[in-house]
Design an enzyme around this catalytic site. Sequence first.
Site, mmCIF file in Angstrom:
data_model
loop_
_atom_site.group_PDB
_atom_site.id
_atom_site.type_symbol
_atom_site.label_atom_id
_atom_site.label_comp_id
_atom_site.label_asym_id
_atom_site.label_seq_id
_atom_site.Cartn_x
_atom_site.Cartn_y
_atom_site.Cartn_z
ATOM 1 N N GLY A 17 20.644 -51.049 -51.364
ATOM 2 C CA GLY A 17 20.479 -51.090 -49.890
ATOM 3 C C GLY A 17 21.981 -50.559 -49.395
ATOM 4 N N SER A 47 18.199 -52.089 -45.117
ATOM 5 C CA SER A 47 18.976 -51.114 -44.601
ATOM 6 C C SER A 47 18.253 -49.650 -44.066
ATOM 7 C CB SER A 47 19.846 -50.473 -45.751
ATOM 8 O OG SER A 47 20.579 -51.505 -46.317
ATOM 9 N N ALA A 50 16.919 -49.879 -40.763
ATOM 10 C CA ALA A 50 18.119 -50.232 -39.597
ATOM 11 C C ALA A 50 17.753 -49.016 -38.613
ATOM 12 C CB ALA A 50 19.092 -50.305 -40.139
ATOM 13 N N GLY A 53 22.326 -48.901 -35.654
ATOM 14 C CA GLY A 53 23.436 -47.918 -36.164
ATOM 15 C C GLY A 53 24.531 -48.782 -36.588
ATOM 16 N N GLU A 118 24.842 -51.498 -26.961
ATOM 17 C CA GLU A 118 24.087 -52.536 -27.455
ATOM 18 C C GLU A 118 24.391 -53.934 -26.958
ATOM 19 O OE1 GLU A 118 22.637 -52.430 -31.476
ATOM 20 O OE2 GLU A 118 22.405 -50.182 -31.746
ATOM 21 N N HIS A 230 15.751 -61.981 -33.448
ATOM 22 C CA HIS A 230 15.680 -60.813 -32.628
ATOM 23 C C HIS A 230 15.095 -60.877 -31.636
ATOM 24 C CE1 HIS A 230 15.985 -56.200 -31.230
ATOM 25 N NE2 HIS A 230 16.812 -56.363 -32.157
ATOM 26 N N ARG A 271 22.295 -61.553 -28.347
ATOM 27 C CA ARG A 271 20.925 -61.832 -29.099
ATOM 28 C C ARG A 271 20.384 -63.327 -28.706
ATOM 29 N NH1 ARG A 271 20.572 -57.740 -34.013
ATOM 30 N NH2 ARG A 271 20.472 -56.188 -32.876
ATOM 31 N N HIS A 328 15.450 -62.509 -38.089
ATOM 32 C CA HIS A 328 15.898 -61.232 -38.168
ATOM 33 C C HIS A 328 17.124 -61.075 -39.043
ATOM 34 C CE1 HIS A 328 16.789 -56.923 -37.152
ATOM 35 N NE2 HIS A 328 18.029 -57.283 -36.574
ATOM 36 N N ARG A 363 25.343 -62.847 -34.750
ATOM 37 C CA ARG A 363 25.893 -61.670 -35.119
ATOM 38 C C ARG A 363 25.912 -60.692 -33.860
ATOM 39 N NH1 ARG A 363 23.295 -56.619 -37.273
ATOM 40 N NH2 ARG A 363 21.484 -57.662 -36.822
ATOM 41 N N SER A 368 26.280 -55.560 -38.823
ATOM 42 C CA SER A 368 26.224 -55.563 -40.188
ATOM 43 C C SER A 368 26.115 -54.643 -41.253
ATOM 44 C CB SER A 368 24.519 -56.197 -40.112
ATOM 45 O OG SER A 368 23.845 -55.793 -39.381
ATOM 46 N N LEU A 369 25.614 -53.264 -40.584
ATOM 47 C CA LEU A 369 25.834 -52.051 -41.230
ATOM 48 C C LEU A 369 27.316 -51.719 -41.698
ATOM 49 C CD1 LEU A 369 23.101 -49.613 -40.212
ATOM 50 C CD2 LEU A 369 23.166 -50.721 -42.630
HETATM 51 C C1 LIG Z 1 14.425 -53.641 -38.679
HETATM 52 C C2 LIG Z 1 15.818 -53.943 -38.883
HETATM 53 C C3 LIG Z 1 16.606 -53.124 -38.139
HETATM 54 C C4 LIG Z 1 17.964 -53.160 -38.239
HETATM 55 N N1 LIG Z 1 18.960 -52.509 -37.385
HETATM 56 C C5 LIG Z 1 20.373 -52.786 -37.821
HETATM 57 C C6 LIG Z 1 20.845 -51.726 -37.305
HETATM 58 O O1 LIG Z 1 20.759 -51.084 -36.258
HETATM 59 N N2 LIG Z 1 22.401 -51.795 -37.423
HETATM 60 C C7 LIG Z 1 22.836 -53.013 -38.222
HETATM 61 O O2 LIG Z 1 24.271 -53.012 -38.505
HETATM 62 N N3 LIG Z 1 21.974 -53.664 -38.796
HETATM 63 C C8 LIG Z 1 20.719 -53.559 -38.634
HETATM 64 N N4 LIG Z 1 19.972 -54.454 -39.433
HETATM 65 C C9 LIG Z 1 20.432 -55.248 -40.220
HETATM 66 C C10 LIG Z 1 20.940 -54.623 -41.399
HETATM 67 O O3 LIG Z 1 19.943 -53.558 -41.814
HETATM 68 C C11 LIG Z 1 21.043 -55.205 -42.954
HETATM 69 O O4 LIG Z 1 21.864 -56.649 -42.634
HETATM 70 C C12 LIG Z 1 21.782 -54.789 -43.912
HETATM 71 O O5 LIG Z 1 20.796 -53.439 -43.961
HETATM 72 C C13 LIG Z 1 21.594 -55.483 -45.288
HETATM 73 O O6 LIG Z 1 22.048 -54.402 -46.178
HETATM 74 P P1 LIG Z 1 22.119 -54.838 -47.556
HETATM 75 O O7 LIG Z 1 22.480 -53.851 -48.551
HETATM 76 O O8 LIG Z 1 22.772 -56.146 -47.635
HETATM 77 O O9 LIG Z 1 20.731 -55.393 -47.944
HETATM 78 P P2 LIG Z 1 19.404 -54.668 -48.104
HETATM 79 O O10 LIG Z 1 19.441 -53.231 -47.224
HETATM 80 O O11 LIG Z 1 18.118 -55.401 -47.691
HETATM 81 O O12 LIG Z 1 18.949 -54.236 -49.827
HETATM 82 C C14 LIG Z 1 18.731 -55.422 -50.458
HETATM 83 C C15 LIG Z 1 18.331 -54.708 -51.898
HETATM 84 O O13 LIG Z 1 18.496 -55.757 -52.875
HETATM 85 C C16 LIG Z 1 17.339 -55.593 -53.773
HETATM 86 N N5 LIG Z 1 17.259 -57.100 -54.421
HETATM 87 C C17 LIG Z 1 16.955 -57.970 -53.836
HETATM 88 N N6 LIG Z 1 16.962 -59.027 -54.520
HETATM 89 C C18 LIG Z 1 17.041 -58.633 -55.935
HETATM 90 C C19 LIG Z 1 16.889 -58.800 -57.074
HETATM 91 N N7 LIG Z 1 16.853 -60.313 -57.676
HETATM 92 N N8 LIG Z 1 17.374 -58.120 -58.351
HETATM 93 C C20 LIG Z 1 17.503 -56.772 -57.994
HETATM 94 N N9 LIG Z 1 17.328 -56.299 -56.697
HETATM 95 C C21 LIG Z 1 17.160 -57.143 -55.923
HETATM 96 C C22 LIG Z 1 16.288 -55.036 -52.994
HETATM 97 O O14 LIG Z 1 15.399 -54.510 -53.916
HETATM 98 C C23 LIG Z 1 17.113 -53.963 -52.050
HETATM 99 O O15 LIG Z 1 17.499 -52.805 -52.909
HETATM 100 C C24 LIG Z 1 18.538 -54.242 -39.156
HETATM 101 C C25 LIG Z 1 17.595 -55.025 -40.023
HETATM 102 C C26 LIG Z 1 16.318 -54.872 -39.765
HETATM 103 C C27 LIG Z 1 15.276 -55.650 -40.691
#
Ligand SMILES: Cc1cc2nc3c(=O)[nH]c(=O)nc-3n(C[C@H](O)[C@H](O)[C@H](O)COP(=O)(O)OP(=O)(O)OC[C@H]3O[C@@H](n4cnc5c(N)ncnc54)[C@H](O)[C@@H]3O)c2cc1C
Length: 484
Positions: A17, A47, A50, A53, A118, A230, A271, A328, A363, A368-369
Site C-alpha cells: 500500500g 491506500s 482512500a 487525501g 475535513e 467513520h 470523527r 474504519h 485520528r 494517515s496517508l
Molecule cells: C475507504 C477508505 C478511505 C480512506 N480515506 C483516507 C484519506 O482520504 N486520507 C487518509 O489519510 N487516510 C484514508 N484512509 C486510511 C488510509 O487509507 C490507510 O490508513 C492507509 O492507506 C494504510 O496504508 P498502509 O500502507 O498502511 O496499508 P494498506 O494500504 O492497507 O496496504 C496493506 C498491504 O499489506 C499487504 N498485506 C497484509 N498482510 C500481509 C501479509 N501477511 N503478507 C504480505 N502482505 C500483506 C496487503 O496485501 C497490502 O498490500 C482511508 C481508508 C479507507 C478504507
Amino acid sequence: MSAASPIEAELAVVGAGAAGLYAALCAAADGARVALISATTLAQTASYWAQGGLAAALAGDDSPQRHRADTERAGRGLVRGSAAEVLCAEAPARVRDLERLGVNFDVDRGGALSLGLEGGHSLRRVVHSGGSATGRRVVRQLSALAAQEPLIEVLEQARADTLLVADGRCVGLACEDGRAVRARAVVICAGGAAALWARTTNPPGSLGSGMLLAHHAGAQLADLEFLQFHPTAVIGVPGREGFLVTEAIRGEGAVLLDANGERFVEELAPRDEVSRAIDELLDRTGARSVSLDMRSVDPALFPNVVGALAEAGIDVTRELIPVAPAAHFMMGGITTDLHARSTVPGLYAVGESACTGLHGANRLASNSLSECFVFGARAARAAVAEPVGPSGAPATEVKLAVDVSAATRTALWQHAGLRRTRTGLEALLDDPYPLARLIAACALARGESRGAHVREDHPQTDARLDAMHTIVDPDGGVGFERWD
Ligand SMILES: Cc1cc2nc3c(=O)[nH]c(=O)nc-3n(C[C@H](O)[C@H](O)[C@H](O)COP(=O)(O)OP(=O)(O)OC[C@H]3O[C@@H](n4cnc5c(N)ncnc54)[C@H](O)[C@@H]3O)c2cc1C
C-alpha cells in the site's frame, strides 16, 4: 520454510500500500536492494480506496504548529507530541516529493495546490488527486515506479506468515508459498485491522496480520482498543454496503439529517463526535441510517463517489444517501519509535500496522496517508543502516494463521463497537482469533471513555490516563506506558 535458497535483500517490506511502496522506493533510492511482498492486488489495499487525501500544512496561513494543535485536539489527550511534531513538520516535504515522483495533485485556477477541508481541521489543509480518487492515483503511480525499479523485487500474491528471528534480531521472513527472504531488516506495512469488524469501510485483507506477525516475533503492540468508526458509510444499498462517503464532501457543504430532515450534529467536528451523535440518534429512534444530503455540492468534485452511488441507483444530485458509522481505522498497532523501529531489533513498522502514538484516541482526518509517507521515508533511512544479522539458521517463528470467521467479526462489532461494556468485552476474551482477544484485553484495561473508545460502564474520561498508552507484551500481558 522452502528448500530453495532464500532471496537476499537489504530490506524486506511486507505490504504494497502507500506505506510499503513509498518505503521501498526510498530505500531503493538510497541504493538498497528491496524485496516487496504483497498478499493482495493493489486494488485491495486501503491506500487504493482512500478518498480524501493527505493532510499537510501548505496554505499560506497554515503552519506545522497549527496542524499539530488540530491533531492533538482530535486525539483527546493521547497524542504523542513528538510523533505529531514529526508528522506535521515533514508532511509538506513528502507532498512535494510525491509530486517529484509524478503524482498530480489537484490545483486551483492559479496553479496552486487546491486544499480541502475535513473534520477536525481548523482550515483547508488536505491535498487530493482526481477529487476523491486520491489513494488510487497515488498508489498507481508509486507501484508503476516500483515495478520499473531494478533494485526492487516484487513478490506478488505472497503472504508473509513467519518472521525469522536469530539472537533476538529479525533477519527475514517466510511466505505461505514457501518463498523466504533474508534481510538486514523487515518493514511491516501490512495495513490495519478494521475488516475484523462486521461493518467496515476496509478491504477484506485488513485483518491485522502484520500486528500478529510482530507480536509472535516478540514485539510490543499498543492502543488496540482505539478503532475509529467513520460516520458516513453507506448502509442498506445493495452492492455498496460499507462504501465510504468521504468527509471532504461535508467539507464542501454536505449535511447530515435526521428522519425529520433536521440537522443534529456539527458535521465537521472530529470523527468520534460525529459517529457518536449518529449512533445515539439511531439508538434513540430505532432507525437504521441517517441521511447525508450532498445535493448542494458540485458532483464534479467527487466523480468516483458520485459514479459509485449512481451505479447503485442513487442520484446524489436529487436524492439523500443513507449512512451510518462503520469500523474504519486502527489507531493502535505495533509500537514504534520516531524512526519506525519496533521493540525487536531489525523489525520496523509503518502506516496503519504501526502505532507511533500520533493518532491518540481519535485520528485527525487525512493524517494517515501523510503518516505512511513521513514515517515510510524515516523507516527506509534507518532500516538500511541496520547491521547485517547473525548468519546461520534463524529460529523460525510460529506460523501465523489468518483465519477470521464471521462469528468473530460479528462479536467485535457487538462487543467492541461504538459502545462497550465490561461483560461484552469479557466475552471476547475467549474469541478464537488472537487479535480479537488482545483488542478486548486492551479495551478492558482502559476503564474510561476517550475518543473512539466508549465504555458505558466508565462514561467519563480519566485524566490520570492522559498520555498513557495501553501496551501489550509478547506474552499478552497488558499495562500502561507514558509517551511524550
Ligand atoms: C475507504 C477508505 C478511505 C480512506 N480515506 C483516507 C484519506 O482520504 N486520507 C487518509 O489519510 N487516510 C484514508 N484512509 C486510511 C488510509 O487509507 C490507510 O490508513 C492507509 O492507506 C494504510 O496504508 P498502509 O500502507 O498502511 O496499508 P494498506 O494500504 O492497507 O496496504 C496493506 C498491504 O499489506 C499487504 N498485506 C497484509 N498482510 C500481509 C501479509 N501477511 N503478507 C504480505 N502482505 C500483506 C496487503 O496485501 C497490502 O498490500 C482511508 C481508508 C479507507 C478504507
